[in-house]
Scaffold this motif. Sequence first.
Motif, mmCIF file in Angstrom:
data_model
loop_
_atom_site.group_PDB
_atom_site.id
_atom_site.type_symbol
_atom_site.label_atom_id
_atom_site.label_comp_id
_atom_site.label_asym_id
_atom_site.label_seq_id
_atom_site.Cartn_x
_atom_site.Cartn_y
_atom_site.Cartn_z
ATOM 1 N N THR A 8 0.876 -1.167 0.000
ATOM 2 C CA THR A 8 0.000 0.000 0.000
ATOM 3 C C THR A 8 0.914 1.217 0.000
ATOM 4 O OG1 THR A 8 -1.690 -1.198 1.259
ATOM 5 C CG2 THR A 8 -1.886 1.196 1.162
ATOM 6 N N TRP A 19 2.763 7.164 -12.716
ATOM 7 C CA TRP A 19 3.086 5.871 -12.106
ATOM 8 C C TRP A 19 3.921 5.005 -13.030
ATOM 9 C CZ3 TRP A 19 2.857 2.814 -7.814
ATOM 10 C CH2 TRP A 19 3.050 1.442 -8.022
ATOM 11 N N GLY A 48 1.244 -2.355 -10.499
ATOM 12 C CA GLY A 48 0.339 -1.433 -9.829
ATOM 13 C C GLY A 48 -1.117 -1.701 -10.138
ATOM 14 N N ARG A 51 -2.650 3.201 -13.339
ATOM 15 C CA ARG A 51 -1.600 4.114 -13.785
ATOM 16 C C ARG A 51 -2.050 5.555 -13.574
ATOM 17 N NH1 ARG A 51 -0.751 1.669 -19.758
ATOM 18 N NH2 ARG A 51 -3.004 1.501 -19.580
ATOM 19 N N THR A 52 -1.590 6.170 -12.504
ATOM 20 C CA THR A 52 -1.911 7.576 -12.285
ATOM 21 C C THR A 52 -1.030 8.443 -13.184
ATOM 22 O OG1 THR A 52 -0.371 7.612 -10.403
ATOM 23 C CG2 THR A 52 -2.703 7.272 -9.905
ATOM 24 N N ALA A 58 -1.459 9.945 -4.631
ATOM 25 C CA ALA A 58 -2.095 8.727 -4.119
ATOM 26 C C ALA A 58 -1.976 8.686 -2.605
ATOM 27 C CB ALA A 58 -1.460 7.480 -4.725
ATOM 28 N N GLN A 61 -2.397 3.882 -3.038
ATOM 29 C CA GLN A 61 -2.242 3.068 -4.241
ATOM 30 C C GLN A 61 -1.859 1.649 -3.809
ATOM 31 O OE1 GLN A 61 -2.609 2.020 -7.308
ATOM 32 N NE2 GLN A 61 -1.277 3.369 -8.541
ATOM 33 N N CYS A 62 -2.234 0.656 -4.580
ATOM 34 C CA CYS A 62 -1.859 -0.723 -4.274
ATOM 35 C C CYS A 62 -0.991 -1.289 -5.387
ATOM 36 C CB CYS A 62 -3.097 -1.597 -4.088
ATOM 37 S SG CYS A 62 -3.984 -1.287 -2.554
ATOM 38 N N ARG A 104 -3.974 -5.253 -9.892
ATOM 39 C CA ARG A 104 -4.874 -4.643 -10.876
ATOM 40 C C ARG A 104 -6.135 -5.473 -11.099
ATOM 41 N NH1 ARG A 104 -3.632 -3.742 -17.354
ATOM 42 N NH2 ARG A 104 -5.681 -2.886 -17.893
ATOM 43 N N LYS A 110 -12.676 1.543 -6.986
ATOM 44 C CA LYS A 110 -11.718 2.569 -6.567
ATOM 45 C C LYS A 110 -12.462 3.812 -6.096
ATOM 46 C CE LYS A 110 -8.095 1.174 -9.839
ATOM 47 N NZ LYS A 110 -7.278 1.589 -11.007
ATOM 48 N N TYR A 112 -11.732 7.955 -5.743
ATOM 49 C CA TYR A 112 -10.889 9.113 -6.032
ATOM 50 C C TYR A 112 -11.448 10.343 -5.326
ATOM 51 C CZ TYR A 112 -8.360 6.757 -9.835
ATOM 52 O OH TYR A 112 -7.565 5.923 -10.568
ATOM 53 N N LEU A 242 -5.829 9.406 -5.576
ATOM 54 C CA LEU A 242 -6.346 8.039 -5.471
ATOM 55 C C LEU A 242 -6.406 7.712 -3.983
ATOM 56 C CD1 LEU A 242 -7.175 5.269 -6.523
ATOM 57 C CD2 LEU A 242 -4.753 4.740 -6.873
#
Length: 247
Positions: A8, A19, A48, A51-52, A58, A61-62, A104, A110, A112, A242
């Motif tokens: 994380t 990313w 990941g 893709r930011t 983030a 993010q994971c 993924r 998700k 945001y 994110l």
Amino acid sequence: MLQRLKLTVAYDGAAFAGWQSQAHRNTVQDTLEHAFQKISGTRIRVHGAGRTDAGVHALAQCAHVDLPDRRLSPERWTNALNSTLPPAIRILRCQFTPQNFHARFSATGKLYRYRIWAAPILPPLEFGRAWHISSPLDVDLLKTAGKKFVGTHDFAAFAANRGKKEQDTMRTIWSVQIRRSGPRIAIEIAGDGFLYKMVRLMVGAMTQVALNKMNVDEIVGWLKSGHADGSRFVAPAKGLYLVKIWY
């Protein structure tokens, strides 16, 4: 046997070109992979959850990696990575997972958050952390526009082209929540998945409505037709975070 480790990750997107790994660019994925290589002595690929873009932040993010052995515990991996990574990236947690977990493809949704500073003057500490809108913003219209996105729709009109056409542009938005505290406006959007730049295009349309530069019926029409009639407005990357990924 390889051991899968879930990460994380939080990061300040202003420092990175997004990313995804890119040749000769400073990206979050490349920075993480360099840290793993420095610690383990071998190249380890980081996968990941999404893709930011450059400038997007983030909070959680994971990602996952496959480790060649279990010499280090998840807690020691967390400490080792944070002592190696730049301050703009922090590992919040590491945990071993089954091999069938994928950062993924195992994700089910998700969340945001988009931050706006609606006032004539932007405080210096908000620079790069929020979109500054100095013109009057009608929050009631912002909420009305946000409600139009809730449900299952064809979001083709709210997706940017990555170089190839998306095969499936149907997505379900579970909720759009808007909170205001003084000049701070937070827009939280939760859904089962998001197309390229979809959140920023949604926020762009919502703010155009709130600035009386666009009619809310145009959003409804774009969702029905899957086509944007006229120019679209993409909200700046710096206001996007994110927040959470569900599995």
